[in-house]
Scaffold this motif. Structure first.
Motif, PDB file in Angstrom:
ATOM      1  N   GLU A   1    -105.949  -4.549  14.140  1.00 24.94           N
ATOM      2  CA  GLU A   1    -104.821  -4.170  13.283  1.00 24.94           C
ATOM      3  C   GLU A   1    -104.336  -2.782  13.687  1.00 24.94           C
ATOM      4  OE1 GLU A   1    -103.311  -6.058  11.064  1.00 24.94           O
ATOM      5  OE2 GLU A   1    -104.735  -7.722  11.158  1.00 24.94           O
ATOM      6  N   ALA A   2    -103.253  -2.736  14.447  1.00 19.27           N
ATOM      7  CA  ALA A   2    -102.660  -1.473  14.889  1.00 19.27           C
ATOM      8  C   ALA A   2    -101.577  -1.047  13.899  1.00 19.27           C
ATOM      9  CB  ALA A   2    -102.081  -1.632  16.284  1.00 19.27           C
ATOM     10  N   ALA A   3    -101.109   0.167  14.038  1.00 17.46           N
ATOM     11  CA  ALA A   3    -100.084   0.693  13.127  1.00 17.46           C
ATOM     12  C   ALA A   3     -98.820  -0.152  13.145  1.00 17.46           C
ATOM     13  CB  ALA A   3     -99.769   2.139  13.488  1.00 17.46           C
ATOM     14  N   ASP A   4     -98.473  -0.706  14.305  1.00 17.61           N
ATOM     15  CA  ASP A   4     -97.225  -1.476  14.413  1.00 17.61           C
ATOM     16  C   ASP A   4     -97.461  -2.978  14.501  1.00 17.61           C
ATOM     17  OD1 ASP A   4     -98.341  -1.332  16.920  1.00 17.61           O
ATOM     18  OD2 ASP A   4     -96.448  -0.971  17.954  1.00 17.61           O
ATOM     19  N   GLY A   5     -98.623  -3.455  14.058  1.00 20.09           N
ATOM     20  CA  GLY A   5     -98.871  -4.890  14.029  1.00 20.09           C
ATOM     21  C   GLY A   5    -100.169  -5.275  14.724  1.00 20.09           C
ATOM     22  N   VAL A   6    -100.377  -6.567  14.823  1.00 21.89           N
ATOM     23  CA  VAL A   6    -101.618  -7.100  15.397  1.00 21.89           C
ATOM     24  C   VAL A   6    -101.594  -7.010  16.919  1.00 21.89           C
ATOM     25  CG1 VAL A   6    -103.014  -9.204  15.680  1.00 21.89           C
ATOM     26  CG2 VAL A   6    -102.003  -8.654  13.455  1.00 21.89           C
ATOM     27  N   GLU A   7    -102.712  -6.584  17.475  1.00 21.81           N
ATOM     28  CA  GLU A   7    -102.930  -6.587  18.914  1.00 21.81           C
ATOM     29  C   GLU A   7    -104.105  -7.530  19.164  1.00 21.81           C
ATOM     30  OE1 GLU A   7    -101.370  -2.007  19.557  1.00 21.81           O
ATOM     31  OE2 GLU A   7    -103.505  -2.420  19.773  1.00 21.81           O
TER      32      GLU A   7
ATOM     33  N   ASN B   1     -98.823 -18.720  21.940  1.00 19.49           N
ATOM     34  CA  ASN B   1     -99.105 -18.674  20.508  1.00 19.49           C
ATOM     35  C   ASN B   1     -99.110 -17.223  20.018  1.00 19.49           C
ATOM     36  OD1 ASN B   1    -101.220 -18.201  18.278  1.00 19.49           O
ATOM     37  ND2 ASN B   1    -100.778 -20.377  18.075  1.00 19.49           N
ATOM     38  N   THR B   2     -99.730 -16.360  20.789  1.00 17.83           N
ATOM     39  CA  THR B   2     -99.831 -14.944  20.415  1.00 17.83           C
ATOM     40  C   THR B   2     -98.455 -14.300  20.339  1.00 17.83           C
ATOM     41  OG1 THR B   2    -102.049 -14.797  21.358  1.00 17.83           O
ATOM     42  CG2 THR B   2    -100.827 -12.726  21.124  1.00 17.83           C
ATOM     43  N   VAL B   3     -97.641 -14.522  21.365  1.00 18.73           N
ATOM     44  CA  VAL B   3     -96.294 -13.949  21.394  1.00 18.73           C
ATOM     45  C   VAL B   3     -95.454 -14.499  20.242  1.00 18.73           C
ATOM     46  CG1 VAL B   3     -94.133 -13.878  22.728  1.00 18.73           C
ATOM     47  CG2 VAL B   3     -96.329 -13.428  23.859  1.00 18.73           C
ATOM     48  N   SER B   4     -95.514 -15.809  20.006  1.00 14.54           N
ATOM     49  CA  SER B   4     -94.698 -16.400  18.940  1.00 14.54           C
ATOM     50  C   SER B   4     -95.134 -15.939  17.556  1.00 14.54           C
ATOM     51  CB  SER B   4     -94.685 -17.922  19.036  1.00 14.54           C
ATOM     52  OG  SER B   4     -95.938 -18.458  18.720  1.00 14.54           O
ATOM     53  N   SER B   5     -96.394 -15.520  17.424  1.00 17.89           N
ATOM     54  CA  SER B   5     -96.873 -15.011  16.133  1.00 17.89           C
ATOM     55  C   SER B   5     -96.468 -13.554  15.900  1.00 17.89           C
ATOM     56  CB  SER B   5     -98.403 -15.120  16.055  1.00 17.89           C
ATOM     57  OG  SER B   5     -99.021 -14.098  16.824  1.00 17.89           O
ATOM     58  N   GLY B   6     -95.931 -12.914  16.944  1.00 20.62           N
ATOM     59  CA  GLY B   6     -95.522 -11.518  16.834  1.00 20.62           C
ATOM     60  C   GLY B   6     -96.606 -10.536  17.234  1.00 20.62           C
ATOM     61  N   ALA B   7     -97.770 -11.030  17.631  1.00 17.41           N
ATOM     62  CA  ALA B   7     -98.865 -10.146  18.040  1.00 17.41           C
ATOM     63  C   ALA B   7     -98.665  -9.705  19.490  1.00 17.41           C
ATOM     64  CB  ALA B   7    -100.209 -10.860  17.894  1.00 17.41           C
TER      65      ALA B   7
ATOM     66  N   LYS C   1     -99.331 -12.214  37.016  1.00 20.48           N
ATOM     67  CA  LYS C   1     -98.527 -13.188  37.770  1.00 20.48           C
ATOM     68  C   LYS C   1     -97.364 -13.756  36.964  1.00 20.48           C
ATOM     69  CE  LYS C   1    -102.511 -14.761  40.380  1.00 20.48           C
ATOM     70  NZ  LYS C   1    -103.610 -15.697  40.268  1.00 20.48           N
ATOM     71  N   HIS C   2     -97.340 -13.516  35.660  1.00 23.42           N
ATOM     72  CA  HIS C   2     -96.310 -14.090  34.791  1.00 23.42           C
ATOM     73  C   HIS C   2     -95.615 -12.958  34.035  1.00 23.42           C
ATOM     74  CE1 HIS C   2     -99.054 -17.431  35.630  1.00 23.42           C
ATOM     75  NE2 HIS C   2     -97.971 -18.182  35.543  1.00 23.42           N
ATOM     76  N   GLU C   3     -94.521 -12.487  34.634  1.00 21.40           N
ATOM     77  CA  GLU C   3     -93.842 -11.283  34.142  1.00 21.40           C
ATOM     78  C   GLU C   3     -93.296 -11.402  32.731  1.00 21.40           C
ATOM     79  OE1 GLU C   3     -90.931  -9.909  36.911  1.00 21.40           O
ATOM     80  OE2 GLU C   3     -92.372  -9.769  38.550  1.00 21.40           O
ATOM     81  N   GLN C   4     -93.084 -12.626  32.256  1.00 23.22           N
ATOM     82  CA  GLN C   4     -92.515 -12.786  30.909  1.00 23.22           C
ATOM     83  C   GLN C   4     -93.417 -12.190  29.824  1.00 23.22           C
ATOM     84  OE1 GLN C   4     -93.717 -15.336  32.792  1.00 23.22           O
ATOM     85  NE2 GLN C   4     -94.356 -17.080  31.545  1.00 23.22           N
ATOM     86  N   TYR C   5     -94.693 -11.951  30.148  1.00 16.76           N
ATOM     87  CA  TYR C   5     -95.613 -11.395  29.149  1.00 16.76           C
ATOM     88  C   TYR C   5     -95.635  -9.867  29.147  1.00 16.76           C
ATOM     89  CZ  TYR C   5     -97.111 -16.208  28.878  1.00 16.76           C
ATOM     90  OH  TYR C   5     -97.125 -17.569  28.719  1.00 16.76           O
ATOM     91  N   GLN C   6     -95.048  -9.231  30.158  1.00 18.32           N
ATOM     92  CA  GLN C   6     -95.111  -7.773  30.269  1.00 18.32           C
ATOM     93  C   GLN C   6     -94.637  -7.037  29.005  1.00 18.32           C
ATOM     94  OE1 GLN C   6     -96.796  -6.334  32.813  1.00 18.32           O
ATOM     95  NE2 GLN C   6     -97.131  -8.446  33.440  1.00 18.32           N
ATOM     96  N   PRO C   7     -93.522  -7.447  28.373  1.00 18.72           N
ATOM     97  CA  PRO C   7     -93.073  -6.720  27.173  1.00 18.72           C
ATOM     98  C   PRO C   7     -94.035  -6.840  25.991  1.00 18.72           C
ATOM     99  CG  PRO C   7     -91.327  -8.166  28.008  1.00 18.72           C
ATOM    100  CD  PRO C   7     -92.575  -8.498  28.756  1.00 18.72           C
ATOM    101  N   HIS C   8     -94.977  -7.773  26.079  1.00 20.28           N
ATOM    102  CA  HIS C   8     -95.882  -8.042  24.965  1.00 20.28           C
ATOM    103  C   HIS C   8     -97.288  -7.484  25.203  1.00 20.28           C
ATOM    104  CE1 HIS C   8     -92.744 -10.721  23.555  1.00 20.28           C
ATOM    105  NE2 HIS C   8     -92.700 -11.224  24.771  1.00 20.28           N
TER     106      HIS C   8
END
Length: 110
Positions: free
Chosen positions: A33-39, A67-73, A88-95
């Motif tokens: 539980e981080a200050a800005d949401g779940v990690e 699942n993690t990204v769609s949950s907002g974590a 190898k999958h750049e779409q995860y970099q922002p998350h």
């Protein structure tokens, strides 16, 4: 006939692979539980040796990360397989959140 599918088991803090109800692999995590949401800290991924070489770890990890990204974590990659997958999958970099000592101290020992 084999029907392998990924499932989410939040009560056990893991995503699992099932083959007709039998657990054959898992991506273990702990939520921080981080200050800005779940990690979500991914720290260990396994697939039974009998199922090796079929790309199942990739299917499991993709399911877990989606699942993690769609949950907002956010994703905290500690497990070497997850680290390699997100590299190898750049779409995860922002998350992504890089692992820190505060993440590592909540992980199981041994």
């Amino acid at each position: 006939m084999s029907e392998i599918k990924p499932v989410f088991l939040p009560e056990r803090q893991r995503f699992a692979l099932e083959d007709n109800g039998k657990h054959i692999g898992a991506a273990h995590y702990r939520d921080f539980e981080a200050a800005d949401g779940v990690e979500r800290i991914f720290f260990h991924t396994t697939v039974d040796e009998a199922y090796a070489g079929q790309g199942l770890a990739g299917i499991l990890v993709k399911f877990a990360l989606e699942n993690t990204v769609s949950s907002g974590a956010k994703i905290v990659p500690v497990c070497p397989y997850v680290k390699g997958y997100v590299a190898k999958h750049e779409q995860y970099q922002p998350h992504l959140v890089q692992p820190s000592p505060r993440h590592l101290e909540i992980l199981p020992r041994g």
